[in-house]
Write a protein that holds these residues in place. Structure first.
Motif, PDB file in Angstrom:
ATOM      1  N   ALA A 158       0.816  -1.217   0.000  1.00  0.00           N
ATOM      2  CA  ALA A 158       0.000   0.000   0.000  1.00  0.00           C
ATOM      3  C   ALA A 158       0.849   1.266   0.000  1.00  0.00           C
ATOM      4  O   ALA A 158       0.438   2.298  -0.524  1.00  0.00           O
ATOM      5  CB  ALA A 158      -0.937  -0.005   1.209  1.00  0.00           C
ATOM      6  N   ASP A 159       2.058   1.192   0.585  1.00  0.00           N
ATOM      7  CA  ASP A 159       2.923   2.370   0.672  1.00  0.00           C
ATOM      8  C   ASP A 159       3.929   2.455  -0.473  1.00  0.00           C
ATOM      9  O   ASP A 159       4.882   3.239  -0.399  1.00  0.00           O
ATOM     10  CB  ASP A 159       3.660   2.376   2.009  1.00  0.00           C
ATOM     11  CG  ASP A 159       4.567   1.153   2.176  1.00  0.00           C
ATOM     12  OD1 ASP A 159       4.609   0.297   1.263  1.00  0.00           O
ATOM     13  OD2 ASP A 159       5.237   1.062   3.217  1.00  0.00           O
ATOM     14  N   CYS A 160       3.716   1.645  -1.518  1.00  0.00           N
ATOM     15  CA  CYS A 160       4.604   1.609  -2.695  1.00  0.00           C
ATOM     16  C   CYS A 160       5.991   1.060  -2.359  1.00  0.00           C
ATOM     17  O   CYS A 160       6.930   1.216  -3.140  1.00  0.00           O
ATOM     18  CB  CYS A 160       4.747   2.988  -3.337  1.00  0.00           C
ATOM     19  SG  CYS A 160       3.172   3.643  -3.965  1.00  0.00           S
TER      20      CYS A 160
ATOM     21  N   SER B 226       6.680  -7.990   3.500  1.00  0.00           N
ATOM     22  CA  SER B 226       7.764  -7.994   2.522  1.00  0.00           C
ATOM     23  C   SER B 226       8.853  -8.964   2.974  1.00  0.00           C
ATOM     24  O   SER B 226       8.946  -9.319   4.159  1.00  0.00           O
ATOM     25  CB  SER B 226       8.354  -6.593   2.363  1.00  0.00           C
ATOM     26  OG  SER B 226       9.127  -6.239   3.496  1.00  0.00           O
ATOM     27  N   ALA B 227       9.670  -9.387   2.042  1.00  0.00           N
ATOM     28  CA  ALA B 227      10.774 -10.293   2.388  1.00  0.00           C
ATOM     29  C   ALA B 227      11.696  -9.648   3.419  1.00  0.00           C
ATOM     30  O   ALA B 227      12.144 -10.305   4.361  1.00  0.00           O
ATOM     31  CB  ALA B 227      11.552 -10.671   1.126  1.00  0.00           C
TER      32      ALA B 227
END
Length: 262
Positions: free
Chosen positions: A29-31, A181-182
């Motif tokens: 959502a935050d790019c 995220s990873a």
């Protein structure tokens, strides 16, 4: 069904169980870097108990039949792709590569699979096919740790399909599900908030080097998919668990006493 199974690969450890896992990626959502769907294994499981992993599981005999009906010449590769999609639906309720399966039908099909209905029968009754070509193959691991089960696992990446329902774990095997995220998952592991086994950590490190699915797919295409069987090597008087250096992994060894193997 046995005539559909491939001849055992003599390069694999005896008794290795064919399996597949799926890295499902969606925009953040935050790019920021793409988020990846992760599941936490139940603490009573024989393999990787309590560890955070990608969705997936062992290849079933029926997966070979589905692959053959989809025209896959390589039986093992096709069946692994089927298993990755089937196991993901069973474990998380996310229908990857199945555009004909509507939101209102998904729960019923998932429960049918969990109850033992064969995927081949479900597809045949619905007159549908699944999109096996949507998966990007990027790794194949077969760690031969004597204290754990030996799995010959093929890794695939895919973009998350649109969905409006809440994803839930299959409670017999998993206790928690989340998107991260990873890099965030690795940070959680470093803090001790989650536990990851050696193959998951190495693949998270590889994923963390790319911003999104498109860049990771391009990265994956630059390296061969070869069987990874880690080995122990002495380095400066300390045992390290090692993997090959030509397959796209930024970290190729870890001190053996720090490794979670299974």
């Amino acid at each position: 069904m046995t005539d559909l199974l491939p001849t055992p690969d003599p390069a694999l450890p005896e008794g290795a169980i064919p399996a597949a896992t799926l890295v499902i990626m969606r925009p953040a959502a935050d790019c920021g870097p793409d988020e990846i769907l992760m599941v936490k294994r139940a603490t009573n499981m024989a393999f990787a108990a309590g560890a955070v992993v990608f969705p997936g599981g062992r290849v079933d005999p029926d997966d070979y039949l589905v692959a053959r009906r989809h025209g896959f010449a390589d039986a093992a590769e096709g069946a692994a792709r089927v298993a990755a999609l089937r196991e993901t639906l069973e474990e998380t309720g996310l229908a990857v590569g199945w555009p004909g399966l509507g939101e209102g039908e998904l729960a019923e099909v998932r429960q049918a699979l969990l109850a033992g209905t064969l995927l081949s029968a479900i597809l045949e009754s619905r007159g549908e096919r699944i999109a096996l070509d949507s998966l990007v193959p990027f790794a194949r691991w077969c760690p031969n740790f004597k204290e754990a089960r030996t799995f010959d696992t093929r890794f695939y990446a895919v973009m998350a399909p649109p969905h409006g329902h809440e994803l839930t774990v299959e409670e017999a095997e998993h206790s928690h599900i989340f998107w991260s995220s990873a890099r965030e998952t690795l940070a959680m592991a470093d803090r001790g908030d989650v536990s990851v086994i050696f193959p998951t950590r190495r693949n998270l490190e590889r994923l963390a080097g790319q911003h999104d699915f498109s860049s990771f797919a391009a990265h994956a295409g630059q390296f061969p998919v070869e069987l990874v069987t880690p080995w122990i090597e002495d380095r400066d008087g300390q045992s390290h668990l090692c993997i090959p250096g030509h397959l796209g992994y930024p970290v190729t060894s870890e001190p053996f006493d720090r490794v979670r193997r299974g």
